[in-house]
Write an enzyme that holds these catalytic residues in place. Sequence first.
Site, PDB file in Angstrom:
ATOM      1  N   GLU A   1       0.811  -1.220   0.000  1.00 45.92           N
ATOM      2  CA  GLU A   1       0.000   0.000   0.000  1.00 45.92           C
ATOM      3  C   GLU A   1       0.844   1.270   0.000  1.00 45.92           C
ATOM      4  O   GLU A   1       0.503   2.268  -0.639  1.00 45.92           O
ATOM      5  CB  GLU A   1      -0.953   0.018   1.207  1.00 45.92           C
ATOM      6  CG  GLU A   1      -2.117  -0.956   1.120  1.00 45.92           C
ATOM      7  CD  GLU A   1      -1.748  -2.390   1.418  1.00 45.92           C
ATOM      8  OE1 GLU A   1      -0.595  -2.634   1.856  1.00 45.92           O
ATOM      9  OE2 GLU A   1      -2.576  -3.290   1.226  1.00 45.92           O
TER      10      GLU A   1
ATOM     11  N   ASP B   1      -9.298  -0.100   5.910  1.00 43.07           N
ATOM     12  CA  ASP B   1      -8.445  -0.419   7.062  1.00 43.07           C
ATOM     13  C   ASP B   1      -6.962  -0.462   6.684  1.00 43.07           C
ATOM     14  O   ASP B   1      -6.101  -0.257   7.528  1.00 43.07           O
ATOM     15  CB  ASP B   1      -8.852  -1.763   7.647  1.00 43.07           C
ATOM     16  CG  ASP B   1     -10.289  -1.732   8.149  1.00 43.07           C
ATOM     17  OD1 ASP B   1     -10.493  -1.453   9.328  1.00 43.07           O
ATOM     18  OD2 ASP B   1     -11.198  -1.945   7.326  1.00 43.07           O
TER      19      ASP B   1
ATOM     20  N   HIS C   1     -12.085  -5.290   8.247  1.00 45.31           N
ATOM     21  CA  HIS C   1     -12.822  -5.091   7.007  1.00 45.31           C
ATOM     22  C   HIS C   1     -14.027  -4.197   7.231  1.00 45.31           C
ATOM     23  O   HIS C   1     -14.909  -4.130   6.400  1.00 45.31           O
ATOM     24  CB  HIS C   1     -13.279  -6.425   6.405  1.00 45.31           C
ATOM     25  CG  HIS C   1     -12.133  -7.261   5.927  1.00 45.31           C
ATOM     26  ND1 HIS C   1     -11.445  -8.113   6.755  1.00 45.31           N
ATOM     27  CD2 HIS C   1     -11.528  -7.353   4.716  1.00 45.31           C
ATOM     28  CE1 HIS C   1     -10.491  -8.708   6.069  1.00 45.31           C
ATOM     29  NE2 HIS C   1     -10.508  -8.259   4.835  1.00 45.31           N
TER      30      HIS C   1
END
Length: 796
Positions: free
Chosen positions: A528, A553, A595
Amino acid sequence: MEQTITLTYKDDMLSYEGFRNQVLEDYRTAMISREASLIGRREVLTGKAKFGIFGDGKEVAQIAMAKFFKAGDFRAGYYRDQTFMFAAGLASVEQFFAQLFADPDINNDPFSAGRQMVSHFATRNVDENGRWLDLANRKNISSDMAPTASQMPRAVGLAFASKCFRNTPQLKGFHELSHNGNEVCFCTIGDASTSEGHFWEAVNAVGVMQVPLAIFVWDDGYGISVPKEIQTTKGSISTALRGLKKEENTNGIEIYKVKAWDYAGMCEVFEAAIQKIRETHVPAVFHVEEVTQPQGHSTSGSHERYKDPKRLEWEREWDCIKKFREWIISNNITTADELNEIDYQAKEQVRDSKNKAWEKFLAPIKVHVSKSTELIRNMMVSDMEAYTNLQQLASELQSNIEPFRRDVLKALSLAMETAPLSPSVPAIREYYNTLLQDSKKMYNAHLYNEGPKSALKVEEVKPLIPFDAVTINAYEVLNKYFDALFENNPLVFAFGEDVGFIGDVNQGFAGLQKKHGKERIFDTGIRELTIVGQAIGMALRGLRPIAEIQYLDYLLYGLQTLSDDAATTHFRTFGQQSCPLIIRTRGHRLEGIWHSGSPMSLIISALRGMYVCVPRNMVQAAGMYNTLLRSNDPAIVIECLNGYRLKEKLPVNLLEFTVPLGIPEVVKEGNDITVVSYGSTLRIILEAAERLEKMGISCEVIDVQTLLPFDIHHHILQSLQKTNRIVFVDEDVPGGATAYMYNKVMEEQGGYNWIDVAPRTISGQNHRPSYGSDGDYFSKPNTEEIISVITEMVNE
Ligand SMILES: Cc1ncc(C[n+]2csc(CCOP(=O)(O)OP(=O)(O)O)c2C)c(N)n1
């Protein structure tokens, strides 16, 4: 010295004379830069500047490196690169000192207008109107940052953009942005900063993707005081990287080792290696060893505290400029006398530049001092004590040899406090207010685009939904939208984990890679941080990346670079750079701790400088993408994770309709209470509102649509004026984004004037969400809780 003259780089090798002149110019640049470091430190220690960090010890390596930095190339570096900037012709010594003195005039510090510490460089990528400059024909510097290794994620994107330009047929016409992807990103980093995860993630990503990144590691053996043995496996970054080395028929990186004092050797290696990177797009790491740091890390300390006498002696002996000088003399390029003359001239030049920078910095403040002194001295007062105090105040201000604007404001303020009834006060207040407003422009402006490329200036175009429009799954709305978008806008790219082949986990891009090409819609590794960095670099080069973070998240992994880099780009360059990336993600509600997070207060606090869009459905999301793509600010769009299979109607003007930012929408009208929320929570609120309606309580439900910006025209206040009751609802922690909305409406909009009962907030619990349907029910706001709070408020 074993090195002999073996330089082969072309431009200056036409004649021996040309070569000789070049070497002497390089020596002069090295001496100027060293002198700038020495004087810079002194300016801090004598109090004229707050903090200094300098590039002494890295001069020769950076001069060698700068020779191969061409128009179109980008640099993503850090605070040691002043010599590179001087050598590349991108910074003058005067500008360097202007930044050291924190000169807020953009003409004096063209990198940050005094907003950044010394040696935090930048070049424009957009003009005053936000139009892209011809970056392919300029040497480009992405704005430097202080967090160690923070340049790495962005460097991935700057290099990757070359691949986009080379491999995407639709981009062939964009000559002002790229010449067939020939641009190399030069990245610099200190040896200790390679301990950061950022470095490893970036090196792995470019090794996989094969993009033209040249990473120069300045190895001076320490990270402040901590030696490399504690930083790096085997104490050597090039050794530690060996497994990533490219072999025949593999991807990977090239690894070179050079010595920081070896002018000829570095020129030779860099020339060939950079050319290879440019042609092949195979990235490389240059491990520049035996770097010294003659003045230690920064002005905050002294290196005698952690380097032993032997090391200090070694550093003196192997100082790169000393060795460069010896090499020049031993190769009979010139004499010691001529070098002494260059040394002398360099010192003079730096001293002059420093003085000029200081005078320019002080000049406007002096004008304020003299005007304010005059105003204070001439204040009309009737009592002697006030008169004496005012004269003293004026004298103190006038005799301050290093005044700041704050000293002037303080003196004016004290003068008004000393004689509040004086008829001179209005004139003083006016001057005070003008100075305050001008200073705010210097220090507070440009968080977002303010000109034609401001997202707030994009006009609203309503979605056209025909009467007989078919209802489809919400993810199909996005899918059809993205299809049209990629057909229409060649600058748009979409990528992330599972975005390419399967078209994202919720099928927004299903089938689109096949249709629009692997170059434009593609998968990445699970990384990420560098997905965000990739988007930053691409955006800085004029592309329009939509980078996906699979679940909200996991934004935390990329939050550092979003917060420190993307969100501050426009601000820290005084509006000279734009970074219009879009982070696409999904969250709020699904299952379990990781999630269904909705950490909105974290996001809105970390991302000032970005827009935060929280669409309640996918039509709204598409309209927000349209708005954002017409403007130049970075943004995040958080889609509702539990919304993809809901049914929505497809607008026919898919690429034309826009959702204006900062404009809430009333999704249900009512009279008794205003309920403010966004995203998935709205569906729960609407269910509660329906049940409340049956009990005779009428709710006005408002979707804020974007948290940054927030209700810029105060529509919520209008609703509150009607209902006199208000509750803020979301899924964040108590005191999170509900408190933010509360503050906005109660304090900023003056909502407290219109309330009959105490305003309330309903949020998730303090803990992360538990798993399962009941876990969700007891972790997040639920219908019964909303009904209960609203009933209480209405019955109060
Ligand atoms: C994320 C982060 N952690 C810590 C610091 C404080 N810090 C500034 S420079 C530095 C050492 C960096 O050493 P190195 O990477 O070798 O570069 P050098 O300064 O020696 O050129 C540290 C720990 C920082 N700026 N950012």
